[in-house]
Design a protein around this motif. Structure first.
Motif, PDB file in Angstrom:
ATOM      1  N   CYS A  91       6.238   7.853  -0.530  1.00 28.47           N
ATOM      2  CA  CYS A  91       6.268   7.397  -1.643  1.00 28.47           C
ATOM      3  C   CYS A  91       5.189   7.686  -2.794  1.00 28.47           C
ATOM      4  CB  CYS A  91       5.842   5.542  -1.510  1.00 28.47           C
ATOM      5  SG  CYS A  91       6.075   4.559  -3.139  1.00 28.47           S
ATOM      6  N   ASN A  92       6.055   8.392  -3.558  1.00 27.84           N
ATOM      7  CA  ASN A  92       5.549   8.974  -4.717  1.00 27.84           C
ATOM      8  C   ASN A  92       4.797   8.974  -5.975  1.00 27.84           C
ATOM      9  OD1 ASN A  92       3.661  10.947  -5.919  1.00 27.84           O
ATOM     10  ND2 ASN A  92       5.367  12.739  -5.717  1.00 27.84           N
ATOM     11  N   VAL A  93       4.371   7.743  -6.218  1.00 27.42           N
ATOM     12  CA  VAL A  93       4.120   7.484  -7.193  1.00 27.42           C
ATOM     13  C   VAL A  93       3.967   8.191  -8.706  1.00 27.42           C
ATOM     14  CG1 VAL A  93       2.648   5.674  -8.961  1.00 27.42           C
ATOM     15  CG2 VAL A  93       2.562   5.300  -6.144  1.00 27.42           C
ATOM     16  N   THR A  94       5.212   7.424  -9.148  1.00 24.74           N
ATOM     17  CA  THR A  94       5.473   8.743 -11.314  1.00 24.74           C
ATOM     18  C   THR A  94       4.901   8.150 -12.140  1.00 24.74           C
ATOM     19  OG1 THR A  94       7.364   7.564 -10.956  1.00 24.74           O
ATOM     20  CG2 THR A  94       6.871   9.483  -9.437  1.00 24.74           C
ATOM     21  N   GLY A  95       4.082   6.662 -12.100  1.00 22.15           N
ATOM     22  CA  GLY A  95       3.995   5.939 -13.656  1.00 22.15           C
ATOM     23  C   GLY A  95       4.083   4.525 -13.164  1.00 22.15           C
ATOM     24  N   PRO A  96       3.340   3.577 -14.080  1.00 17.25           N
ATOM     25  CA  PRO A  96       3.495   2.796 -14.477  1.00 17.25           C
ATOM     26  C   PRO A  96       4.143   2.137 -14.943  1.00 17.25           C
ATOM     27  CG  PRO A  96       2.074   3.133 -16.123  1.00 17.25           C
ATOM     28  CD  PRO A  96       2.418   4.585 -15.352  1.00 17.25           C
ATOM     29  N   LEU A 131       0.287  -1.193  -0.038  1.00 14.43           N
ATOM     30  CA  LEU A 131      -0.128  -0.248   0.178  1.00 14.43           C
ATOM     31  C   LEU A 131       0.983   0.865  -0.491  1.00 14.43           C
ATOM     32  CD1 LEU A 131      -2.514   0.981   0.320  1.00 14.43           C
ATOM     33  CD2 LEU A 131      -2.381   0.464   2.757  1.00 14.43           C
ATOM     34  N   LEU A 132       0.971   2.209  -1.334  1.00 11.70           N
ATOM     35  CA  LEU A 132       1.446   3.230  -1.151  1.00 11.70           C
ATOM     36  C   LEU A 132       1.224   4.113  -0.748  1.00 11.70           C
ATOM     37  CD1 LEU A 132       3.598   1.496  -4.454  1.00 11.70           C
ATOM     38  CD2 LEU A 132       4.374   1.217  -2.203  1.00 11.70           C
ATOM     39  N   GLU A 133       1.848   5.280   0.431  1.00 11.72           N
ATOM     40  CA  GLU A 133       0.845   6.597  -0.195  1.00 11.72           C
ATOM     41  C   GLU A 133       2.345   7.574   0.048  1.00 11.72           C
ATOM     42  OE1 GLU A 133      -0.740   9.827   0.654  1.00 11.72           O
ATOM     43  OE2 GLU A 133      -1.861   7.921   0.417  1.00 11.72           O
ATOM     44  N   ALA A 151       8.136   5.207  -8.249  1.00 11.84           N
ATOM     45  CA  ALA A 151       8.068   5.984  -7.744  1.00 11.84           C
ATOM     46  C   ALA A 151       9.458   6.734  -6.786  1.00 11.84           C
ATOM     47  CB  ALA A 151       7.417   4.763  -6.556  1.00 11.84           C
ATOM     48  N   LYS A 152       9.102   7.821  -6.491  1.00  7.18           N
ATOM     49  CA  LYS A 152      10.583   8.188  -5.296  1.00  7.18           C
ATOM     50  C   LYS A 152       9.462   8.335  -4.451  1.00  7.18           C
ATOM     51  CE  LYS A 152      11.445  11.464  -9.246  1.00  7.18           C
ATOM     52  NZ  LYS A 152      10.878  13.274  -9.541  1.00  7.18           N
ATOM     53  N   VAL A 153      10.385   7.637  -3.032  1.00  8.93           N
ATOM     54  CA  VAL A 153      10.974   7.045  -2.160  1.00  8.93           C
ATOM     55  C   VAL A 153      11.451   7.906  -0.873  1.00  8.93           C
ATOM     56  CG1 VAL A 153      10.861   5.525  -0.479  1.00  8.93           C
ATOM     57  CG2 VAL A 153      10.047   4.843  -2.997  1.00  8.93           C
ATOM     58  N   GLU A 205      13.763   8.551  -3.532  1.00  8.14           N
ATOM     59  CA  GLU A 205      14.674   8.221  -4.425  1.00  8.14           C
ATOM     60  C   GLU A 205      14.103   7.639  -5.163  1.00  8.14           C
ATOM     61  OE1 GLU A 205      18.315   7.826  -3.684  1.00  8.14           O
ATOM     62  OE2 GLU A 205      18.585   9.199  -2.652  1.00  8.14           O
ATOM     63  N   PRO A 206      14.566   7.207  -6.751  1.00 10.15           N
ATOM     64  CA  PRO A 206      13.853   6.631  -7.624  1.00 10.15           C
ATOM     65  C   PRO A 206      13.554   4.938  -6.702  1.00 10.15           C
ATOM     66  CG  PRO A 206      15.489   7.765  -8.883  1.00 10.15           C
ATOM     67  CD  PRO A 206      15.464   8.738  -6.645  1.00 10.15           C
ATOM     68  N   GLN A 207      12.689   4.634  -7.159  1.00  9.47           N
ATOM     69  CA  GLN A 207      12.500   2.844  -7.320  1.00  9.47           C
ATOM     70  C   GLN A 207      11.313   1.893  -7.746  1.00  9.47           C
ATOM     71  OE1 GLN A 207      12.235   2.218  -2.952  1.00  9.47           O
ATOM     72  NE2 GLN A 207      11.850   0.453  -2.921  1.00  9.47           N
TER      73      GLN A 207
END
Length: 439
Positions: A140-145, A37-39, A158-160, A165-167
């Motif tokens: 955890c900012n989701v940036t795309g699929p 669960l990413l927030e 995401a950037k976490v 940090e890109p992940q």
């Protein structure tokens, strides 16, 4: 969709820990799936909302094992200090009439509503999902699929953390609960259907002696006081909800069926309405506890399809707000449960084609659950966007309590389909003969 392996980090990724995301994560975990669960924010965090919860929302909250008794925090051991404030029903004001309508007594739904600020309500649901096994990652900012070799959604980028940090996170299904902006859906080409309803709402908190009101209050007419004692009718519809902590949540909304939808300063509109309310209520600048905030209300399944290419849309990301009353939390939680069920069913299938059929069944499940009701809601939105129709409805409808009890059931979607009264049978019959809004 087997158990997580070196290829996958989880059975399912849920993006956004609002009510829809937390419900999806909760039910997916109960089905035995491993859940991320990413927030993008860190709890506690606020959201633009009226904070009012109808009995339909309460049913979903109780189903997640959360204590809604008066005075309860809602979840033992969660470290959340907020409390529920209960309400008896809806107070409707308009056309010179002030009418208090109690929530109906039904087998299917509780007979009370709640108010709780989103600043701790959302965290309450997310912590409950954690309790049953979902793994919550904040900041955890989701940036795309992410896509697999076949172009199917198979995770997210995401950037976490504080350093952003890109992940990458990988899973065979992704549930998008990322709100009205719906970044993941947009990336897959799912855009708003402009033929279906849309609204805008703004709200602000004020210190007020009305903070413990035991009815949700809905204003069907908004009046501005003018010099010389004259009044002018403003576009839109308002609410006043007591939060129980010394403040009221006060706001207004407007639908795109109104001719004024595109050309309004909504924050100014709120101030103009509140300036005409009794001063002892306290809805003045000096009593404001924060800024006026607003957002869009995607309604009536105005984003579709709800499943496509490994991605399931839930709540606001699916345009699932109720067109009749602007309620979003109940429908976010219900669609989250439906999405979790689809993913759980897909996980048990033995072939890729069978798994895809199970996931695609989410589109039909959404249509079966709410499609006919939302079709009726679309008709309702067009009717009340006509000022003449609205004036007639307010003048001749509000004084008739039996009719208004029927309207309350219809707008709040509160019926007993099998064992209800004549009103329930009429509403159930209307939905049966109405073609469903489909993806």
């Amino acid at each position: 969709m087997s158990a997580p392996s070196a290829q996958y980090d989880a059975d399912v990724i849920v993006v956004g820990a609002g009510p829809g995301g937390s419900a999806a994560a909760y039910y997916a975990a109960l089905h035995g799936l491993s859940v991320l669960l990413l927030e993008k924010s860190t709890f506690p965090r606020d959201k633009v909302c009226g904070d009012g919860l109808t009995p339909r929302s309460v049913k979903s909250i109780v189903a997640m094992g959360i204590d809604t008794t008066e005075g309860a925090t809602g979840l033992d051991g969660a470290g959340i200090e907020g409390r529920w404030i209960r309400n008896k029903g809806l107070r409707v004001i308009g056309g010179g009439v002030r009418l208090e309508l109690d929530w109906p007594e039904l087998a299917s739904f509780p007979d009370y509503g709640l108010v709780r600020p989103r600043s701790d309500f959302d965290e309450l649901l997310a912590r409950r999902a954690q309790q049953v096994g979902a793994k919550l990652i904040e900041q955890c900012n989701v940036t795309g699929p992410l896509h697999d070799e076949n172009g199917r959604v198979a995770g997210v980028t995401a950037k976490v953390g504080p350093g952003k940090e890109p992940q990458e996170f990988r899973a065979p299904a992704v549930i998008a609960c990322d709100g009205m902006s719906g970044r993941l859906g947009l990336a897959e080409g799912i855009v708003r259907d402009e033929k279906r309803p849309m609204g805008v709402a703004v709200r602000r908190y004020y210190k007020s002696p009305r903070h413990d009101d035991d009815y949700l209050e809905s204003w069907l007419e908004l009046w501005e006081e003018l010099p010389g004692g004259e009044r002018r009718l403003l576009p839109g519809y308002g609410w006043i909800f007591g939060v129980g902590d010394g403040t009221s949540n006060v706001g207004l909304g407007i639908l795109d069926s109104s001719a004024s939808f595109q050309n309004l300063n909504y924050r100014d509109l709120l101030t103009r309405w509140l300036d005409g309310l009794p001063g002892e209520w306290g809805y003045v600048e000096d009593n404001a506890t924060g800024p006026t905030r607003g957002g869009g209300l995607p309604m009536g399944f105005n984003k579709h399809p709800h499943y496509q290419n490994g991605l399931l849309l839930v709540g606001d990301a699916a345009g699932a707000i109720n067109p009749f009353n602007g309620e979003g939390i109940a429908y976010a939680m219900e669609t989250g449960e439906l999405a979790a069920e689809a993913v759980a069913q897909a996980r048990t299938r033995r072939t890729d084609a069978a798994r895809e059929r199970a996931l695609a069944g989410y589109n039909a499940a959404m249509a079966d659950h709410l499609g006919s009701y939302y079709r009726l809601g679309g008709i309702f939105v067009k009717l009340i966007g006509n000022p003449h129709v609205m004036r007639m409805a307010t003048k001749y409808g509000l004084p008739r309590q039996t009719l208004m009890r029927f309207v309350l059931k219809m707008m709040a979607n509160l019926t007993d389909p099998r064992d209800g009264d004549a009103m329930d049978r009429i509403l159930t019959g209307l939905q049966k003969i109405t073609p469903a809004v489909r993806s």
